[in-house]
Design a protein around this motif. Structure first.
Motif, PDB file in Angstrom:
ATOM      1  N   GLU A  63      24.305-114.495 -15.159  1.00 36.53           N
ATOM      2  CA  GLU A  63      23.601-115.732 -15.504  1.00 36.53           C
ATOM      3  C   GLU A  63      22.266-115.895 -14.789  1.00 36.53           C
ATOM      4  N   GLY A  64      21.906-114.959 -13.925  1.00 37.21           N
ATOM      5  CA  GLY A  64      20.583-114.974 -13.320  1.00 37.21           C
ATOM      6  C   GLY A  64      20.369-116.104 -12.339  1.00 37.21           C
ATOM      7  N   ASP A  65      19.157-116.644 -12.357  1.00 34.27           N
ATOM      8  CA  ASP A  65      18.758-117.635 -11.360  1.00 34.27           C
ATOM      9  C   ASP A  65      19.297-119.031 -11.623  1.00 34.27           C
ATOM     10  N   ARG A  66      19.847-119.269 -12.817  1.00 32.98           N
ATOM     11  CA  ARG A  66      20.341-120.611 -13.143  1.00 32.98           C
ATOM     12  C   ARG A  66      21.800-120.538 -13.591  1.00 32.98           C
ATOM     13  N   PRO A  67      22.700-120.182 -12.674  1.00 29.74           N
ATOM     14  CA  PRO A  67      24.107-120.047 -13.056  1.00 29.74           C
ATOM     15  C   PRO A  67      24.732-121.402 -13.371  1.00 29.74           C
ATOM     16  N   ALA A  68      25.641-121.402 -14.328  1.00 33.55           N
ATOM     17  CA  ALA A  68      26.386-122.618 -14.657  1.00 33.55           C
ATOM     18  C   ALA A  68      27.464-122.843 -13.601  1.00 33.55           C
ATOM     19  N   PRO A  69      27.904-124.086 -13.431  1.00 34.43           N
ATOM     20  CA  PRO A  69      28.982-124.359 -12.467  1.00 34.43           C
ATOM     21  C   PRO A  69      30.321-123.818 -12.973  1.00 34.43           C
ATOM     22  N   ARG A  70      30.793-122.752 -12.371  1.00 37.45           N
ATOM     23  CA  ARG A  70      32.021-122.108 -12.840  1.00 37.45           C
ATOM     24  C   ARG A  70      33.068-121.945 -11.744  1.00 37.45           C
ATOM     25  N   LEU A  71      32.649-121.780 -10.489  1.00 40.23           N
ATOM     26  CA  LEU A  71      33.591-121.596  -9.384  1.00 40.23           C
ATOM     27  C   LEU A  71      33.562-122.823  -8.479  1.00 40.23           C
ATOM     28  N   HIS A  72      34.706-123.166  -7.971  1.00 33.55           N
ATOM     29  CA  HIS A  72      34.850-124.381  -7.182  1.00 33.55           C
ATOM     30  C   HIS A  72      34.146-124.275  -5.833  1.00 33.55           C
ATOM     31  N   PRO A  73      33.653-125.400  -5.309  1.00 23.19           N
ATOM     32  CA  PRO A  73      33.201-125.406  -3.905  1.00 23.19           C
ATOM     33  C   PRO A  73      34.361-124.994  -3.000  1.00 23.19           C
ATOM     34  N   GLN A  74      34.040-124.285  -1.923  1.00 21.15           N
ATOM     35  CA  GLN A  74      35.095-123.742  -1.069  1.00 21.15           C
ATOM     36  C   GLN A  74      34.937-124.251   0.363  1.00 21.15           C
ATOM     37  N   ILE A  75      36.052-124.474   1.023  1.00 18.82           N
ATOM     38  CA  ILE A  75      36.082-125.038   2.371  1.00 18.82           C
ATOM     39  C   ILE A  75      36.312-123.912   3.368  1.00 18.82           C
ATOM     40  N   ASP A  76      35.444-123.827   4.381  1.00 17.23           N
ATOM     41  CA  ASP A  76      35.655-122.787   5.386  1.00 17.23           C
ATOM     42  C   ASP A  76      36.618-123.280   6.462  1.00 17.23           C
ATOM     43  N   VAL A  77      37.061-122.357   7.300  1.00 18.31           N
ATOM     44  CA  VAL A  77      38.121-122.667   8.244  1.00 18.31           C
ATOM     45  C   VAL A  77      37.667-123.680   9.289  1.00 18.31           C
ATOM     46  N   ARG A  78      36.396-123.642   9.690  1.00 19.55           N
ATOM     47  CA  ARG A  78      35.916-124.605  10.684  1.00 19.55           C
ATOM     48  C   ARG A  78      35.912-126.026  10.098  1.00 19.55           C
ATOM     49  N   ALA A  79      35.417-126.160   8.858  1.00 23.91           N
ATOM     50  CA  ALA A  79      35.410-127.473   8.215  1.00 23.91           C
ATOM     51  C   ALA A  79      36.830-127.980   8.005  1.00 23.91           C
ATOM     52  N   ALA A  80      37.748-127.075   7.677  1.00 32.56           N
ATOM     53  CA  ALA A  80      39.137-127.472   7.476  1.00 32.56           C
ATOM     54  C   ALA A  80      39.726-128.039   8.760  1.00 32.56           C
ATOM     55  N   GLY A  81      39.430-127.410   9.897  1.00 35.74           N
ATOM     56  CA  GLY A  81      39.906-127.932  11.167  1.00 35.74           C
ATOM     57  C   GLY A  81      39.318-129.296  11.479  1.00 35.74           C
ATOM     58  N   ASP A  82      38.043-129.480  11.166  1.00 35.66           N
ATOM     59  CA  ASP A  82      37.403-130.780  11.383  1.00 35.66           C
ATOM     60  C   ASP A  82      38.047-131.863  10.518  1.00 35.66           C
ATOM     61  N   LEU A  83      38.444-131.506   9.291  1.00 37.16           N
ATOM     62  CA  LEU A  83      39.095-132.469   8.411  1.00 37.16           C
ATOM     63  C   LEU A  83      40.459-132.892   8.957  1.00 37.16           C
ATOM     64  N   LEU A  84      41.181-131.972   9.577  1.00 39.59           N
ATOM     65  CA  LEU A  84      42.449-132.337  10.219  1.00 39.59           C
ATOM     66  C   LEU A  84      42.229-133.377  11.303  1.00 39.59           C
ATOM     67  N   VAL A  85      41.201-133.163  12.114  1.00 38.79           N
ATOM     68  CA  VAL A  85      40.885-134.115  13.186  1.00 38.79           C
ATOM     69  C   VAL A  85      40.510-135.466  12.586  1.00 38.79           C
ATOM     70  N   ARG A  86      39.667-135.438  11.561  1.00 41.67           N
ATOM     71  CA  ARG A  86      39.229-136.675  10.900  1.00 41.67           C
ATOM     72  C   ARG A  86      40.405-137.453  10.319  1.00 41.67           C
ATOM     73  N   ALA A  87      41.417-136.734   9.834  1.00 38.57           N
ATOM     74  CA  ALA A  87      42.585-137.385   9.242  1.00 38.57           C
ATOM     75  C   ALA A  87      43.545-137.940  10.287  1.00 38.57           C
ATOM     76  N   GLY A  88      43.302-137.663  11.547  1.00 42.97           N
ATOM     77  CA  GLY A  88      44.121-138.228  12.609  1.00 42.97           C
ATOM     78  C   GLY A  88      45.264-137.362  13.082  1.00 42.97           C
ATOM     79  N   PHE A  89      45.262-136.069  12.737  1.00 42.90           N
ATOM     80  CA  PHE A  89      46.327-135.190  13.203  1.00 42.90           C
ATOM     81  C   PHE A  89      46.116-134.812  14.671  1.00 42.90           C
TER      82      PHE A  89
END
Length: 280
Positions: free
Chosen positions: A152-178
């Motif tokens: 699709e070149g320089d203007r790809p259509a939205p086809r794959l989901h946004p992905q969460i990395d492991v550091r952000a996932a850990g931060d979300l656990l903290v934010r949720a109060g775990f």
């Protein structure tokens, strides 16, 4: 403030219902997640009596001996087959402090309000209850992403989901109060004979495009993507695709829990890379 609606909930429910009858033929990724969760659960010495299987698919999760299990799934077909209730992960129909263990495998990467879903998971836990989860995170589907970018070149259509990395996932656990949050990642590599087999697996595991702004993939674009995917094949004619499984562990706060180490005082190591799954 309402979170942005990245995913289409109606499409998600219908895709899960469509995948349910033949899911067993495409369940390898969730089976790997459940194995990882079981390993983590085996290291916990306490007993559990009330368990929530959050995003149950076909009900393959086996609760600890003697425990009662409630199952939920966003898809009616999966929920009915597993003897559970249909519910989205960020809209749970359970009272606070209903469970002492919540397990979730393969769904949290498809939730619009992930911080809200994690907060609800913490709220339905009793004090000192355990949360164990796994989902496909950042770095997954790298070969498919590159093939689509080529097509699709320089203007790809939205086809794959946004992905969460492991550091952000850990931060979300903290934010949720775990309490005592841990996030780690393991890699699964799968060898495919063509992009069509990969897309078939994604449809079969209810992991195809659920974005609100999705557009249909044209045949000529798919043909170019298939050629780009095949160009990365090894001498056996197979292209290796990668799935990065993020595991989350957290505890509902309780007065007698040990206190976490000072931030930055510890080290984090990646788990050993998992074996390959050949596909034909």
């Amino acid at each position: 403030m309402q979170p942005p609606e990245i995913f289409d909930p109606a499409a998600r429910r219908s895709r899960r219902d469509r995948a349910a009858p033949g899911y067993a033929a495409h369940a390898f990724l969730r089976e790997t997640m459940l194995d990882g969760i079981a390993e983590r659960l085996d290291s916990v010495t306490r007993a559990f009596t009330d368990v929530l299987d959050l995003g149950c698919f076909d009900g393959a999760f086996v609760p600890p001996p003697g425990a009662r299990v409630a199952r939920t799934d966003a898809g009616f077909g999966f929920a009915k087959a597993a003897g559970g209730v249909q519910a989205d992960e960020d809209h749970l129909p359970f009272a606070d402090a209903s469970f002492d263990l919540v397990v979730s495998a393969g769904v949290l990467d498809q939730v619009n309000d992930l911080p809200g879903a994690l907060t609800l998971a913490r709220r339905v836990l009793r004090p000192d209850g355990l949360f164990l989860a796994a989902f496909a995170g950042a770095g997954s589907l790298a070969a498919l992403r590159e093939a689509l970018r080529t097509a699709e070149g320089d203007r790809p259509a939205p086809r794959l989901h946004p992905q969460i990395d492991v550091r952000a996932a850990g931060d979300l656990l903290v934010r949720a109060g775990f309490a005592l949050p841990v996030a780690d990642v393991e890699t699964v590599r799968v060898r495919y004979g063509g992009v069509d087999r990969l897309l078939d697996d994604l449809r079969g595991m209810a992991a195809s495009n659920l974005l609100r702004e999705r557009r249909a993939l044209r045949r000529d674009t798919l043909a170019v993507a298939a050629a780009a995917f095949a160009a990365k094949a090894d001498s056996d004619g197979r292209t290796t695709e990668r799935f990065e499984i993020v595991y989350l562990t957290g505890w509902a706060p309780a007065p007698d829990q040990p206190k976490p180490a000072r931030r930055g005082s510890g080290t984090t190591s990646l788990a050993a890379t998992l074996g390959r799954f050949p596909k034909t």
